[in-house]
Write a protein that holds these residues in place. Structure first.
Motif, mmCIF file in Angstrom:
data_model
loop_
_atom_site.group_PDB
_atom_site.id
_atom_site.type_symbol
_atom_site.label_atom_id
_atom_site.label_comp_id
_atom_site.label_asym_id
_atom_site.label_seq_id
_atom_site.Cartn_x
_atom_site.Cartn_y
_atom_site.Cartn_z
ATOM 1 N N ALA A 410 7.994 -10.813 -7.770
ATOM 2 C CA ALA A 410 8.192 -9.552 -8.512
ATOM 3 C C ALA A 410 6.913 -9.062 -8.970
ATOM 4 O O ALA A 410 6.893 -7.835 -9.594
ATOM 5 N N GLU A 411 5.787 -9.678 -8.740
ATOM 6 C CA GLU A 411 4.668 -9.370 -9.180
ATOM 7 C C GLU A 411 4.177 -7.796 -8.484
ATOM 8 O O GLU A 411 4.433 -7.761 -7.422
ATOM 9 N N HIS A 412 3.243 -7.061 -9.283
ATOM 10 C CA HIS A 412 2.548 -5.993 -8.544
ATOM 11 C C HIS A 412 3.689 -5.041 -7.871
ATOM 12 O O HIS A 412 3.409 -4.742 -6.788
ATOM 13 N N PRO A 413 4.501 -4.516 -8.753
ATOM 14 C CA PRO A 413 5.333 -3.625 -8.142
ATOM 15 C C PRO A 413 4.801 -2.217 -7.929
ATOM 16 O O PRO A 413 3.769 -1.912 -8.512
ATOM 17 N N ILE A 414 5.185 -1.557 -6.925
ATOM 18 C CA ILE A 414 4.661 -0.269 -6.482
ATOM 19 C C ILE A 414 5.640 0.797 -6.891
ATOM 20 O O ILE A 414 5.333 2.126 -6.867
ATOM 21 N N ALA A 415 6.735 0.567 -7.467
ATOM 22 C CA ALA A 415 7.680 1.659 -7.840
ATOM 23 C C ALA A 415 8.440 0.933 -9.237
ATOM 24 O O ALA A 415 8.533 -0.340 -9.446
ATOM 25 N N SER A 416 9.199 1.818 -9.755
ATOM 26 C CA SER A 416 10.025 1.612 -10.880
ATOM 27 C C SER A 416 10.951 0.530 -10.471
ATOM 28 O O SER A 416 11.821 0.938 -9.521
ATOM 29 N N ASN A 417 11.470 -0.508 -11.133
ATOM 30 C CA ASN A 417 12.426 -1.296 -11.024
ATOM 31 C C ASN A 417 13.814 -0.708 -11.622
ATOM 32 O O ASN A 417 14.556 -1.684 -11.558
ATOM 33 N N GLU A 418 13.798 0.400 -12.174
ATOM 34 C CA GLU A 418 14.792 1.028 -12.740
ATOM 35 C C GLU A 418 15.829 1.538 -11.797
ATOM 36 O O GLU A 418 16.823 2.073 -12.504
ATOM 37 N N THR A 419 15.609 1.986 -10.735
ATOM 38 C CA THR A 419 16.417 2.697 -9.868
ATOM 39 C C THR A 419 16.424 1.621 -8.531
ATOM 40 O O THR A 419 15.714 1.329 -8.083
ATOM 41 N N PRO A 420 17.499 2.074 -7.731
ATOM 42 C CA PRO A 420 18.000 1.339 -6.431
ATOM 43 C C PRO A 420 16.686 1.930 -5.457
ATOM 44 O O PRO A 420 16.161 0.868 -4.804
ATOM 45 N N GLU A 421 16.050 2.893 -5.603
ATOM 46 C CA GLU A 421 15.125 3.344 -4.482
ATOM 47 C C GLU A 421 13.816 2.797 -4.864
ATOM 48 O O GLU A 421 13.120 2.290 -3.997
ATOM 49 N N GLY A 422 13.620 2.523 -6.263
ATOM 50 C CA GLY A 422 12.235 2.004 -6.739
ATOM 51 C C GLY A 422 12.525 0.333 -6.386
ATOM 52 O O GLY A 422 11.229 -0.148 -5.865
ATOM 53 N N ARG A 423 13.423 -0.261 -6.606
ATOM 54 C CA ARG A 423 13.630 -1.707 -6.162
ATOM 55 C C ARG A 423 13.582 -1.866 -4.736
ATOM 56 O O ARG A 423 13.112 -2.875 -4.301
ATOM 57 N N ALA A 424 14.135 -0.909 -3.925
ATOM 58 C CA ALA A 424 13.956 -1.038 -2.502
ATOM 59 C C ALA A 424 12.630 -0.918 -2.191
ATOM 60 O O ALA A 424 12.109 -1.596 -1.078
ATOM 61 N N GLN A 425 11.813 -0.191 -2.646
ATOM 62 C CA GLN A 425 10.310 0.032 -2.420
ATOM 63 C C GLN A 425 9.787 -1.481 -2.784
ATOM 64 O O GLN A 425 8.504 -1.710 -2.132
ATOM 65 N N ASN A 426 10.041 -2.094 -3.831
ATOM 66 C CA ASN A 426 9.322 -3.265 -4.233
ATOM 67 C C ASN A 426 9.687 -4.480 -3.584
ATOM 68 O O ASN A 426 8.963 -5.226 -3.462
ATOM 69 N N ARG A 427 10.820 -4.338 -2.570
ATOM 70 C CA ARG A 427 11.142 -5.459 -1.554
ATOM 71 C C ARG A 427 10.298 -5.063 -0.515
ATOM 72 O O ARG A 427 10.779 -4.528 0.223
ATOM 73 N N ARG A 428 9.143 -5.569 -0.241
ATOM 74 C CA ARG A 428 8.341 -5.286 0.838
ATOM 75 C C ARG A 428 7.465 -6.443 1.268
ATOM 76 O O ARG A 428 7.146 -7.270 0.724
ATOM 77 N N ILE A 429 6.755 -5.911 2.483
ATOM 78 C CA ILE A 429 5.743 -7.023 2.916
ATOM 79 C C ILE A 429 4.199 -6.084 2.987
ATOM 80 O O ILE A 429 4.226 -4.924 3.521
ATOM 81 N N ASP A 430 3.193 -6.586 2.364
ATOM 82 C CA ASP A 430 1.921 -5.851 2.672
ATOM 83 C C ASP A 430 1.178 -6.757 3.451
ATOM 84 O O ASP A 430 1.117 -7.787 3.534
ATOM 85 N N ILE A 431 -0.048 -6.004 3.698
ATOM 86 C CA ILE A 431 -1.289 -6.581 4.444
ATOM 87 C C ILE A 431 -2.703 -6.062 3.859
ATOM 88 O O ILE A 431 -2.802 -5.003 3.616
ATOM 89 N N ARG A 432 -3.714 -7.085 3.912
ATOM 90 C CA ARG A 432 -4.870 -6.782 3.453
ATOM 91 C C ARG A 432 -5.742 -7.357 4.383
ATOM 92 O O ARG A 432 -5.675 -8.543 4.897
ATOM 93 N N VAL A 433 -7.063 -6.642 4.671
ATOM 94 C CA VAL A 433 -7.852 -6.856 5.452
ATOM 95 C C VAL A 433 -8.794 -7.841 4.779
ATOM 96 O O VAL A 433 -9.633 -7.575 3.889
ATOM 97 N N MET A 434 -8.992 -9.182 5.395
ATOM 98 C CA MET A 434 -9.808 -9.927 4.814
ATOM 99 C C MET A 434 -11.274 -10.048 5.548
ATOM 100 O O MET A 434 -12.144 -10.421 4.870
ATOM 101 N N GLU A 435 -11.428 -9.759 6.780
ATOM 102 C CA GLU A 435 -12.438 -9.519 7.599
ATOM 103 C C GLU A 435 -12.340 -8.564 8.559
ATOM 104 O O GLU A 435 -11.216 -8.360 9.074
ATOM 105 N N LYS A 436 -13.340 -7.715 9.073
ATOM 106 C CA LYS A 436 -13.292 -6.734 10.108
ATOM 107 C C LYS A 436 -14.534 -6.531 10.717
ATOM 108 O O LYS A 436 -15.537 -7.085 10.536
#
Length: 436
Positions: A410-436
């Motif tokens: 649950a670290e680094h949320p991108i939305a409030s966990n107080e609403t179903p919409e916010g919790r759905a946004q926080n259940r996610r997969i992110d990517i970060r570029v390490m080399e390009k």
């Protein structure tokens, strides 16, 4: 006496009569609906308590307990409110299986689909109220309840309408080797966290920065004072204190940059809505065709993660860092599981095409959850999901050495966990570029 009978005995003739009048069906049909609804709700609680959203159960039963010793008082309220509450509970308990449950009740009662769905929506809040009442009288927490339901799993499966046990996958539900923690809703005012631009997720978030920023300022001021005592206004004195202060100053600059980026990102809300499955569907803009360096063309939306990723890779003025993350916008998992939904394959295929076209790019994949449930379980499932996404790319031919995966719970949320919409946004997969 098993759990089903204990709950059924709580429902007297006055409750059945009241339900009959509100739903516009016969009392016999109400009794049949209750006989089907009780084992169905218990099965839903078992699935959520063992492998799903135990935080939802805590809130559901906490809300039911507010009725006190008379759960039937829920029938005294407005019919529209009762139906809405029931539909919400059905969605939380069964998710995509809600229609199967309603259909099974319709078959049992002989009612039409609409009548059956209405009756079930009225029955479910009553059942959860009586379950909460039973828990209070026995001194049970959620883990105790789930354990009792698990012990009665055979009785529940036998009492379910024909075919519903298979639909709910009840036979495959197994108790975990660890205790499920009791869920309590603390009586505190949580800060309202505005959602941020889904294209960039900052790590770490500003909440964690302030934990060490103030002590850092104190250390920095103390260092300046010490240097003044040592004559830093005169000839320059080379010493470790000065070196440490320089280092702290650099760290301060870095922290300030992160906070500035977060503040800018927080001004842009994520546009989208929940679908029937409880997944957050983003508004991605118009579809465009993107031609990759190897000549392959892929269809992406203007605001999609693919388009943002390509622009970041091709922009030579944007260096690789540890704070720029991109959120998958069409990557969904089965509730409480590490199983990708079929509709996720299109985005996985696009990321594969991008990695083929940019062979020097390496990615880190991060998995995240909302803040409901046990933190250790959330961390585990987020890590599993991140690795599932990684393995899907490896299956398509991407060298595993170009990919890293980690779960952050649950670290680094991108939305409030107080609403179903916010919790759905926080259940996610992110990517970060390490080399390009």
């Amino acid at each position: 006496m098993n759990l089903i009978e204990m709950i059924k005995n709580e429902m007297g003739s006055d409750v059945i009569s009241s339900l009959s009048q509100k739903a516009g069906v016969s009392e016999d049909q109400v009794k049949t609906g209750i006989s089907a609804g009780i084992p169905a709700v218990l099965a839903g609680i078992l699935k959520n308590g063992v492998g799903g959203d135990s935080g939802f159960l805590g809130k559901m039963l906490s809300g039911a307990s507010s009725l006190g010793s008379k759960p039937e008082e829920v029938l005294n309220g407005d019919q529209g409110d009762l139906l809405e509450k029931g539909k919400s509970l059905l969605g939380g308990l069964f998710g995509n299986d809600s229609e199967a449950v309603s259909g099974a009740v319709a078959s049992s009662t002989g009612l039409s689909g609409t009548k059956s769905a209405g009756l079930l929506a009225m029955i479910v809040p009553l059942i959860t109220g009586y379950i909460s009442k039973l828990m209070a009288s026995k001194g049970w927490g959620i883990s105790d309840l789930v354990g009792k339901i698990f012990e009665s799993k055979a009785d529940i499966a036998a009492a379910l309408p024909q075919g519903l046990s298979d639909s709910l996958g009840l036979a495959n539900v197994k108790m975990p080797s660890v205790n499920i923690p009791k869920v309590e809703v603390p009586n505190v005012d949580l800060p309202k966290v505005p959602p941020v631009n889904y294209g960039v997720v900052q790590e770490p978030k500003s909440g964690s920065i302030f934990k060490w920023l103030i002590p850092l300022l104190i250390i920095l001021l103390g260092g300046w004072w010490l240097m003044g005592k040592m004559g830093c206004n005169g000839p320059k004195v080379e010493n470790t204190v000065g070196a440490n202060i320089d280092s702290l100053g650099s760290t301060m600059d870095s922290a300030t940059d992160v906070m500035k980026t977060e503040a800018e990102a927080a001004q842009v809300a994520i546009v989208g809505k929940l679908n029937e499955a409880g997944d957050f569907v983003r508004d991605l803009g118009v579809v465009i065709v993107k031609k990759l360096p190897d000549g392959k063309e892929i269809k992406v939306a203007e605001n999609s993660v693919e388009n943002k990723l390509i622009m970041f890779i091709e922009d030579k003025d944007k260096p690789v860092d540890k704070t720029t993350w991109f959120t998958f916008d069409r990557l969904y998992f089965e509730p409480g599981k590490s199983v990708l939904k079929a509709e996720s394959q299109g985005q996985i295929a696009n990321i594969d095409a991008i990695l083929v076209a940019y062979p020097n790019v390496k990615l880190k994949i991060g998995g995240y959850t909302d803040n409901t449930g046990d933190a250790a379980v959330n961390k585990k499932i987020s890590n599993e999901r991140a690795n599932v996404a990684k393995n899907e790319l490896v299956k398509m031919g991407v060298d595993a050495k170009r990919l890293d995966a980690e779960g952050y719970g649950a670290e680094h949320p991108i939305a409030s966990n107080e609403t179903p919409e916010g919790r759905a946004q926080n259940r996610r997969i992110d990517i970060r570029v390490m080399e390009k």
